[in-house]
Design a protein around this motif. Structure first.
Motif, PDB file in Angstrom:
ATOM      1  N   GLY A 247       0.818  -1.222   0.000  1.00 55.56           N
ATOM      2  CA  GLY A 247       0.000   0.000   0.000  1.00 55.56           C
ATOM      3  C   GLY A 247       0.842   1.258   0.000  1.00 55.56           C
ATOM      4  N   ALA A 248       1.854   1.297   0.851  1.00 52.33           N
ATOM      5  CA  ALA A 248       2.723   2.478   0.939  1.00 52.33           C
ATOM      6  C   ALA A 248       3.535   2.663  -0.341  1.00 52.33           C
ATOM      7  CB  ALA A 248       3.658   2.358   2.143  1.00 52.33           C
ATOM      8  N   VAL A 249       3.999   1.569  -0.920  1.00 54.51           N
ATOM      9  CA  VAL A 249       4.808   1.644  -2.143  1.00 54.51           C
ATOM     10  C   VAL A 249       3.964   2.164  -3.301  1.00 54.51           C
ATOM     11  CG1 VAL A 249       6.045   0.263  -3.860  1.00 54.51           C
ATOM     12  CG2 VAL A 249       6.472  -0.102  -1.425  1.00 54.51           C
ATOM     13  N   VAL A 250       2.773   1.628  -3.480  1.00 51.61           N
ATOM     14  CA  VAL A 250       1.906   2.082  -4.568  1.00 51.61           C
ATOM     15  C   VAL A 250       1.497   3.542  -4.359  1.00 51.61           C
ATOM     16  CG1 VAL A 250      -0.343   1.757  -5.687  1.00 51.61           C
ATOM     17  CG2 VAL A 250       1.132  -0.220  -5.222  1.00 51.61           C
ATOM     18  N   ALA A 251       1.225   3.932  -3.128  1.00 54.02           N
ATOM     19  CA  ALA A 251       0.883   5.332  -2.842  1.00 54.02           C
ATOM     20  C   ALA A 251       2.054   6.253  -3.186  1.00 54.02           C
ATOM     21  CB  ALA A 251       0.474   5.494  -1.381  1.00 54.02           C
ATOM     22  N   ALA A 252       3.268   5.859  -2.820  1.00 55.23           N
ATOM     23  CA  ALA A 252       4.459   6.659  -3.133  1.00 55.23           C
ATOM     24  C   ALA A 252       4.672   6.749  -4.638  1.00 55.23           C
ATOM     25  CB  ALA A 252       5.689   6.067  -2.444  1.00 55.23           C
ATOM     26  N   LEU A 253       4.467   5.634  -5.342  1.00 54.23           N
ATOM     27  CA  LEU A 253       4.605   5.631  -6.799  1.00 54.23           C
ATOM     28  C   LEU A 253       3.618   6.603  -7.427  1.00 54.23           C
ATOM     29  CD1 LEU A 253       5.592   4.455  -9.527  1.00 54.23           C
ATOM     30  CD2 LEU A 253       3.836   2.693  -9.242  1.00 54.23           C
ATOM     31  N   ARG A 254       2.355   6.500  -7.041  1.00 56.19           N
ATOM     32  CA  ARG A 254       1.325   7.377  -7.623  1.00 56.19           C
ATOM     33  C   ARG A 254       1.587   8.854  -7.304  1.00 56.19           C
ATOM     34  NH1 ARG A 254      -3.118   4.941  -9.746  1.00 56.19           N
ATOM     35  NH2 ARG A 254      -3.595   2.794  -9.169  1.00 56.19           N
ATOM     36  N   ALA A 255       2.054   9.147  -6.098  1.00 57.10           N
ATOM     37  CA  ALA A 255       2.308  10.538  -5.704  1.00 57.10           C
ATOM     38  C   ALA A 255       3.501  11.141  -6.447  1.00 57.10           C
ATOM     39  CB  ALA A 255       2.540  10.615  -4.194  1.00 57.10           C
ATOM     40  N   ALA A 256       4.528  10.338  -6.715  1.00 55.04           N
ATOM     41  CA  ALA A 256       5.745  10.852  -7.336  1.00 55.04           C
ATOM     42  C   ALA A 256       5.714  10.811  -8.863  1.00 55.04           C
ATOM     43  CB  ALA A 256       6.950  10.060  -6.830  1.00 55.04           C
ATOM     44  N   HIS A 257       4.890   9.955  -9.430  1.00 50.76           N
ATOM     45  CA  HIS A 257       4.889   9.740 -10.879  1.00 50.76           C
ATOM     46  C   HIS A 257       4.259  10.927 -11.601  1.00 50.76           C
ATOM     47  CE1 HIS A 257       4.600   7.696 -14.691  1.00 50.76           C
ATOM     48  NE2 HIS A 257       5.274   6.673 -14.177  1.00 50.76           N
ATOM     49  N   PRO A 258       4.835  11.337 -12.730  1.00 49.45           N
ATOM     50  CA  PRO A 258       4.284  12.496 -13.439  1.00 49.45           C
ATOM     51  C   PRO A 258       2.992  12.210 -14.208  1.00 49.45           C
ATOM     52  CG  PRO A 258       6.122  11.595 -14.685  1.00 49.45           C
ATOM     53  CD  PRO A 258       6.070  10.852 -13.368  1.00 49.45           C
ATOM     54  N   TYR A 259       2.695  10.936 -14.493  1.00 45.85           N
ATOM     55  CA  TYR A 259       1.512  10.610 -15.284  1.00 45.85           C
ATOM     56  C   TYR A 259       0.263  10.585 -14.428  1.00 45.85           C
ATOM     57  CZ  TYR A 259       4.513   8.957 -19.149  1.00 45.85           C
ATOM     58  OH  TYR A 259       5.422   8.854 -20.168  1.00 45.85           O
ATOM     59  N   GLU A 260      -0.854  10.972 -15.029  1.00 41.79           N
ATOM     60  CA  GLU A 260      -2.161  10.909 -14.384  1.00 41.79           C
ATOM     61  C   GLU A 260      -2.500   9.467 -14.007  1.00 41.79           C
ATOM     62  OE1 GLU A 260      -6.692  12.344 -15.513  1.00 41.79           O
ATOM     63  OE2 GLU A 260      -5.235  12.080 -17.124  1.00 41.79           O
ATOM     64  N   GLU A 261      -2.177   8.526 -14.894  1.00 42.63           N
ATOM     65  CA  GLU A 261      -2.418   7.098 -14.674  1.00 42.63           C
ATOM     66  C   GLU A 261      -1.135   6.324 -14.947  1.00 42.63           C
ATOM     67  OE1 GLU A 261      -5.056   5.605 -13.541  1.00 42.63           O
ATOM     68  OE2 GLU A 261      -6.455   7.277 -13.578  1.00 42.63           O
ATOM     69  N   PRO A 262      -0.254   6.182 -13.961  1.00 43.61           N
ATOM     70  CA  PRO A 262       0.985   5.431 -14.224  1.00 43.61           C
ATOM     71  C   PRO A 262       0.691   3.954 -14.479  1.00 43.61           C
ATOM     72  CG  PRO A 262       0.815   5.992 -11.891  1.00 43.61           C
ATOM     73  CD  PRO A 262      -0.327   6.672 -12.593  1.00 43.61           C
ATOM     74  N   ALA A 263       1.448   3.379 -15.402  1.00 45.78           N
ATOM     75  CA  ALA A 263       1.328   1.944 -15.676  1.00 45.78           C
ATOM     76  C   ALA A 263       2.273   1.203 -14.742  1.00 45.78           C
ATOM     77  CB  ALA A 263       1.685   1.656 -17.133  1.00 45.78           C
ATOM     78  N   PHE A 264       1.735   0.215 -14.022  1.00 51.41           N
ATOM     79  CA  PHE A 264       2.578  -0.572 -13.121  1.00 51.41           C
ATOM     80  C   PHE A 264       1.942  -1.931 -12.872  1.00 51.41           C
ATOM     81  CE2 PHE A 264      -0.363   1.654 -10.348  1.00 51.41           C
ATOM     82  CZ  PHE A 264      -0.680   0.722  -9.363  1.00 51.41           C
ATOM     83  N   HIS A 265       2.759  -2.854 -12.390  1.00 52.31           N
ATOM     84  CA  HIS A 265       2.318  -4.197 -12.012  1.00 52.31           C
ATOM     85  C   HIS A 265       2.843  -4.485 -10.613  1.00 52.31           C
ATOM     86  CE1 HIS A 265       1.834  -4.805 -16.342  1.00 52.31           C
ATOM     87  NE2 HIS A 265       3.078  -4.416 -16.476  1.00 52.31           N
ATOM     88  N   VAL A 266       2.042  -5.105  -9.794  1.00 49.38           N
ATOM     89  CA  VAL A 266       2.480  -5.660  -8.512  1.00 49.38           C
ATOM     90  C   VAL A 266       2.362  -7.162  -8.659  1.00 49.38           C
ATOM     91  CG1 VAL A 266       2.123  -5.770  -6.025  1.00 49.38           C
ATOM     92  CG2 VAL A 266       1.719  -3.617  -7.241  1.00 49.38           C
ATOM     93  N   LEU A 267       3.487  -7.849  -8.607  1.00 49.01           N
ATOM     94  CA  LEU A 267       3.525  -9.286  -8.852  1.00 49.01           C
ATOM     95  C   LEU A 267       3.842 -10.035  -7.566  1.00 49.01           C
ATOM     96  CD1 LEU A 267       5.690  -9.013 -12.065  1.00 49.01           C
ATOM     97  CD2 LEU A 267       3.217  -9.269 -11.947  1.00 49.01           C
ATOM     98  N   GLU A 268       3.139 -11.107  -7.350  1.00 50.33           N
ATOM     99  CA  GLU A 268       3.360 -11.971  -6.181  1.00 50.33           C
ATOM    100  C   GLU A 268       4.535 -12.900  -6.486  1.00 50.33           C
ATOM    101  OE1 GLU A 268       2.265 -12.709  -2.454  1.00 50.33           O
ATOM    102  OE2 GLU A 268       0.873 -11.478  -3.590  1.00 50.33           O
ATOM    103  N   THR A 269       5.446 -13.054  -5.569  1.00 51.33           N
ATOM    104  CA  THR A 269       6.553 -13.995  -5.737  1.00 51.33           C
ATOM    105  C   THR A 269       6.424 -15.092  -4.681  1.00 51.33           C
ATOM    106  OG1 THR A 269       8.000 -12.651  -4.340  1.00 51.33           O
ATOM    107  CG2 THR A 269       8.137 -12.281  -6.694  1.00 51.33           C
TER     108      THR A 269
END
Length: 104
Positions: free
Chosen positions: A76-98
């Motif tokens: 949750g914290a990582v995705v929130a940080a990504l969205r807050a810092a990313h310049p795009y309105e809708e950043p493309a990303f994947h969260v993958l389970e290992t």
């Protein structure tokens, strides 16, 4: 694992924000990530407010693909940080389970 795509000039800033959450830890190492370069493309449609490009026009951008590991508890914290810092309105990303491997 987190995989995200970001314009080349914004990579360090966005990666720093994600690493600040504790992502990128591998054993006794911190700030681990893998970065590769390529070209991203997208077409903003009606309703979009693109940071780069024009609504209705195909845009091609020099981007980096960034990969790093993260503990499940940080998602949750990582995705929130990504969205807050990313310049795009809708950043493309994947969260993958290992999976954990059984020690040999």
């Amino acid at each position: 694992m987190l995989v995200f795509y970001v314009p080349v000039d914004d990579t360090e800033r966005v990666l720093d924000a994600v690493l600040a959450t504790g992502a990128g830890a591998v054993g006794d190492y911190r700030d681990c990530a893998f970065v590769t370069s390529g070209t991203g493309q997208f077409r903003p449609v009606d309703g979009a407010r693109p940071a780069i490009g024009t609504v209705g026009e195909l845009e091609k951008v020099a981007e980096n693909r960034v990969e790093l590991v993260l503990d499940r508890s940080l998602r949750g914290a990582v995705v929130a940080a990504l969205r807050a810092a990313h310049p795009y309105e809708e950043p493309a990303f994947h969260v993958l389970e290992t999976v954990e491997l059984d020690p040999a």
